[in-house]
Scaffold this motif. Structure first.
Motif, PDB file in Angstrom:
ATOM      1  N   THR A 144      -7.750   0.999   6.128  1.00  0.00           N
ATOM      2  CA  THR A 144      -6.631   2.031   5.670  1.00  0.00           C
ATOM      3  C   THR A 144      -6.847   3.478   6.279  1.00  0.00           C
TER       4      THR A 144
ATOM      5  N   THR B  98     -11.705   2.475   3.942  1.00  0.00           N
ATOM      6  CA  THR B  98     -10.593   3.422   3.932  1.00  0.00           C
ATOM      7  C   THR B  98     -11.092   4.707   4.574  1.00  0.00           C
TER       8      THR B  98
ATOM      9  N   ARG C  57       0.610  -1.236  -0.201  1.00  0.00           N
ATOM     10  CA  ARG C  57       0.032  -0.084  -0.003  1.00  0.00           C
ATOM     11  C   ARG C  57       1.062   1.367  -0.045  1.00  0.00           C
TER      12      ARG C  57
END
Length: 218
Positions: free
Chosen positions: A131, A164, A48
């Motif tokens: 995330t 996210t 990532r």
């Protein structure tokens, strides 16, 4: 259909029911070893963060150590070594700029990019593959509301798998962010978000101030 995200961790959170899927998920998370989790964290950082090219580098950046320090602090917290857990959390905050309460339950493969200013509250729950970008807050509404709750009642958000959270996103209260949701930068969330939903903050139009005479080329 049950839209409640799977909750990692060894103990249930008050106010959120345990489904058979949640119980099975917790068992799988508990069985994975410490070294296997660390390898997962390194692989997650490589996948990532495009600025990191080699496997040794994640260990020298704040990405993976944030998760490692929190896991240790969380174990101390569960064993009621609360003072040592908070001391370790304070050290992690100084070193990484991220403040995760040792009572927060965090799933596998958490990735916090940059991370400065990230705050995660005591009763927050994060699923797998979450995330988080800088300055995200997973907090409570405020003491004036929390003092009215029963002792031990959840005050912070539950974040599902593969969510996210964009830069400076603020999520307040005991709400649920469904699996696969995406919260854009600067959003303020006070209600549940369904699985797969996208919340975006409207871009600022702003005022374009013309330059005064003589400022061209400055």
């Amino acid at each position: 259909m049950d839209k409640t995200p799977r909750i990692p961790g060894p103990a249930p959170v008050r106010g959120l029911p345990d489904s058979p899927r949640e119980q099975a998920g917790r068992g799988a998370a508990d069985r994975i070893g410490v070294l296997a989790q660390m390898r997962e964290d390194v692989s997650t950082t490589l996948a990532r963060d495009p600025s990191i090219m080699t496997r040794p580098k994640p260990s020298s950046t704040p990405h993976s150590p944030r998760s490692w320090l929190h896991r240790l602090a969380h174990r101390l917290y569960l064993r009621r070594h609360r003072i040592y857990a908070r001391m370790l959390t304070s050290v992690a905050r100084v070193l990484t700029g991220v403040e995760i309460h040792p009572g927060a339950r965090v799933g596998r493969r958490l990735f916090i990019d940059h991370g400065t200013g990230v705050v995660v509250g005591e009763t927050a729950v994060l699923g797998d593959d979450v995330t988080i970008y800088q300055q995200v807050t997973l907090g409570a509404v405020g003491w004036w509301r929390d003092n009215l709750r029963d002792n031990g009642e959840r005050r912070h958000p539950v974040v599902g798998d593969r969510v996210t959270l964009g830069a400076n996103a603020t999520v307040l209260g005991p709400l649920v962010i469904g699996e696969g949701a995406m919260l854009g930068a600067h959003v303020l969330v006070l209600k549940d978000v369904g699985p797969g939903e996208r919340l975006l903050c409207e871009p600022s139009n702003g005022w374009r101030v013309p330059r005064a005479a003589g400022e061209e080329g400055a």
